[in-house]
Design a protein around this motif. Structure first.
Motif, PDB file in Angstrom:
ATOM      1  N   SER A 180      -1.228 -14.930 -30.577  1.00  0.00           N
ATOM      2  CA  SER A 180      -0.122 -14.184 -29.964  1.00  0.00           C
ATOM      3  C   SER A 180       1.216 -14.638 -30.550  1.00  0.00           C
ATOM      4  CB  SER A 180      -0.130 -14.384 -28.446  1.00  0.00           C
ATOM      5  OG  SER A 180      -1.343 -13.898 -27.904  1.00  0.00           O
TER       6      SER A 180
ATOM      7  N   ILE B  31       2.160 -12.302 -24.409  1.00  0.00           N
ATOM      8  CA  ILE B  31       2.449 -13.543 -23.687  1.00  0.00           C
ATOM      9  C   ILE B  31       1.864 -14.728 -24.462  1.00  0.00           C
ATOM     10  CG2 ILE B  31       2.049 -14.863 -21.569  1.00  0.00           C
ATOM     11  CD1 ILE B  31       1.785 -12.162 -20.117  1.00  0.00           C
TER      12      ILE B  31
ATOM     13  N   THR C  39      -4.452 -14.211 -23.569  1.00  0.00           N
ATOM     14  CA  THR C  39      -4.538 -12.798 -23.963  1.00  0.00           C
ATOM     15  C   THR C  39      -5.913 -12.261 -23.607  1.00  0.00           C
ATOM     16  OG1 THR C  39      -3.073 -13.275 -25.818  1.00  0.00           O
ATOM     17  CG2 THR C  39      -4.265 -11.186 -25.889  1.00  0.00           C
TER      18      THR C  39
ATOM     19  N   ASP D 107      -3.285  -8.002 -31.622  1.00  0.00           N
ATOM     20  CA  ASP D 107      -3.576  -9.345 -31.113  1.00  0.00           C
ATOM     21  C   ASP D 107      -4.787  -9.198 -30.188  1.00  0.00           C
ATOM     22  OD1 ASP D 107      -3.462 -11.976 -30.267  1.00  0.00           O
ATOM     23  OD2 ASP D 107      -1.879 -11.590 -28.780  1.00  0.00           O
TER      24      ASP D 107
HETATM   25 MG   LIG Z   1      -2.966 -14.849 -27.075  1.00  0.00          MG
END
Ligand SMILES: [Mg+2]
Ligand SMILES: Nc1nc2c(c(=O)[nH]1)N(C=O)[C@@H](CNc1ccc(C(=O)N[C@@H](CCC(=O)O)C(=O)O)cc1)CN2
Ligand SMILES: Nc1nc2c(ncn2[C@@H]2O[C@H](COP(=O)(O)OP(=O)(O)OP(=O)(O)O)[C@@H](O)[C@H]2O)c(=O)[nH]1
Ligand SMILES: [K+]
Length: 427
Positions: free
Chosen positions: A219, A232, A240, A259
């Motif tokens: 991320s 985040i 995530t 992501d």
């Molecule tokens: Mg992540």
């Protein structure tokens, strides 16, 4: 968004000239810009505008065409549109109607119209280049060339069928053999086009998926690439869960970066497990995979870039250094180190998925028609069909009809009908 400084209203069709004259009081010299005070029916001033008059058929649509280059305020445009709507026989164009008319009036063919649609939607350099090729007739000219070759083959078949000595079976066999070979050569040319990347890949963007174990820094990396707080970031493994996608153009190549949830076998709760399934599916569908994990754990993927992330944390650690030596890129999304190298790697790999310069890509619709034509041209030389001129000629006709669908022209089909009208029944 503020309105554009200039707003262009285009009028096309047999009433365009009368409408321009009604608003401007005169028809200007063809194809020359001139200044005019536009007035409504009651004589009220609407705008001081630049006007253009293009008499058909040598116009973009093939019909009379008029243009009003207005001050772009919404009020100006609305007033001029209202004045135009009050004129008899005028209506607002449907979306794409100007291009549709250009096609119906024979100004452009279907492939060029598709190119224009892509050109209008193009957001990046590679999309623009690709669309302009197709809009400028690159694909259409290739189709014309194939059709010319098909016609020449048909003419040869026809000559043999009509004029050969009925008893001279050997001659017919030799012609059929040559024809089968020529068809195979043409089929190979079509296959080469089919092997190119599809136009949709360029239009929709290549899929670049970031994957790896939890807390690998996935991320953090996508945020650094996107230059905003998209996903985040936290020290908690399993932060995530969903696939988070963002469009991003690198060196003019449209891409979609994703992501994903960190991959782990144990310790994931039910929701994270769903996220991991989604991550695996994204990895499978990726055009390019960015793997942020131990190289030995990298998924089997044809285009995988091995990344040793968070280098600022482990530099000097022997085990980590050994793993990193087997990676393509060593980086830290936090400090920015290695980000340039990653950029270069991605672009280099992306280019292998794009058409080479000067090679137009085909849309799915065009590829389907081309594949059909190729199949008609592909004959097993050992089959009985391979020696039958009538059946081969029929295959040529079907191939030409399939190619016709790419440009939307029935021209070749008509020529072939004429050609075949001269064949004797049953011959
Ligand atoms: Mg992540
Ligand atoms: N103001 C304005 N800008 C525009 C357009 C337009 O219609 N108006 N176009 C919207 O399409 C594009 C330009 N495309 C055009 C395509 C063909 C012809 C045209 O008149 N073709 C004739 C004559 C060619 C010539 O004079 O050399 C022809 O092909 O016979 C004009 C514009 C982009 N910019
Ligand atoms: N020093 C340093 N810390 C980093 C770097 N990249 C990530 N981190 C930290 O590592 C932790 C995990 O980062 P994330 O980006 O959330 O990792 P992730 O791979 O997305 O993790 P999951 O979503 O849980 O799978 C966070 O505390 C980040 O601040 C880096 O390059 N350097
Ligand atoms: K995390």
């Amino acid at each position: 968004m503020p309105p554009a400084a200039i707003g262009v209203v285009r009028l096309s069709g047999p009433r365009a000239g009368a409408a321009l004259e009604a608003l401007a009081g005169r028809l200007p010299a063809p194809r020359r810009a001139s200044l005019a005070l536009l007035r409504d029916r009651a004589g009220g001033p609407l705008d001081r505008a630049l006007i253009l008059w293009f008499p058909g058929p040598a116009t973009a649509t093939g019909e009379d065409l008029a243009e009003l280059h207005l001050h772009g305020g919404r009020g100006v445009i609305a007033a001029v549109e209202a004045a135009l709507a009050a004129l008899p026989g005028l209506r607002r164009a449907e979306p794409g109607e100007f291009t549709r008319r250009a096609f119906l009036n024979g100004r452009i063919d279907l492939a060029e119209a598709e190119g224009l649609a892509d050109l209008l939607a193009a957001e990046t350099e590679s999309q623009r280049v690709q669309a302009l090729e197709m809009a400028s007739g690159h694909v259409s000219r290739a189709v014309e060339d194939w059709q010319a070759r098909l016609l020449a083959l048909m003419a040869g078949a026809e000559a043999e069928l009509n004029f050969s000595d009925e008893d001279d079976v050997d001659d017919g066999d030799a012609t059929a053999h040559r024809l089968t070979e020529a068809m195979a050569t043409l089929a190979a040319d079509l296959s080469a086009w089919l092997a190119r990347p599809a136009a949709e890949v360029i239009a929709e963007g290549l899929s670049v998926v970031i994957a790896g174990p939890p807390n690998a820094g996935k991320s953090t990396l996508i945020n650094a690439l996107a230059q905003r707080e998209l996903a985040i970031v936290s020290p908690v493994a399993g932060t995530t869960r969903d696939v988070i996608e963002t469009p991003l153009a690198l060196d003019g190549i449209a891409m979609r970066f994703s992501d994903t949830a960190g991959l782990r076998g144990a310790g994931a709760d039910a929701i994270e497990a769903i996220g991991i399934d989604r991550a695996r599916a994204a990895v499978d569908a990726a055009d390019i995979l960015l793997w942020l994990g131990p190289p030995k754990d990298a998924p089997d993927h044809p285009r995988c870039i091995l990344i040793a992330a968070q280098v600022d944390c482990w530099r000097g650690d022997a085990a980590a250094e050994a793993d990193a030596a087997r990676c393509d890129v060593v980086l830290s999304a936090a400090t920015g180190e290695g980000m340039e190298a990653l950029h270069r790697h991605i672009v280099e790999m992306a280019r292998t998925l794009l058409p080479r310069e000067g090679e137009a890509a085909l849309r799915q619709r065009q590829r389907a028609a081309l594949a059909e034509a190729r199949n008609w041209l592909t004959i097993d030389t050992a089959s009985r069909e391979a020696g039958d001129l009538i059946l081969l000629a029929e295959r040529l006709r079907l191939a030409a009809a399939a190619l016709d669908r790419i440009t939307g022209r029935a021209g070749v089909e008509e020529m072939l009908d004429t050609l075949f009208g001269r064949f004797c029944i049953g011959k």
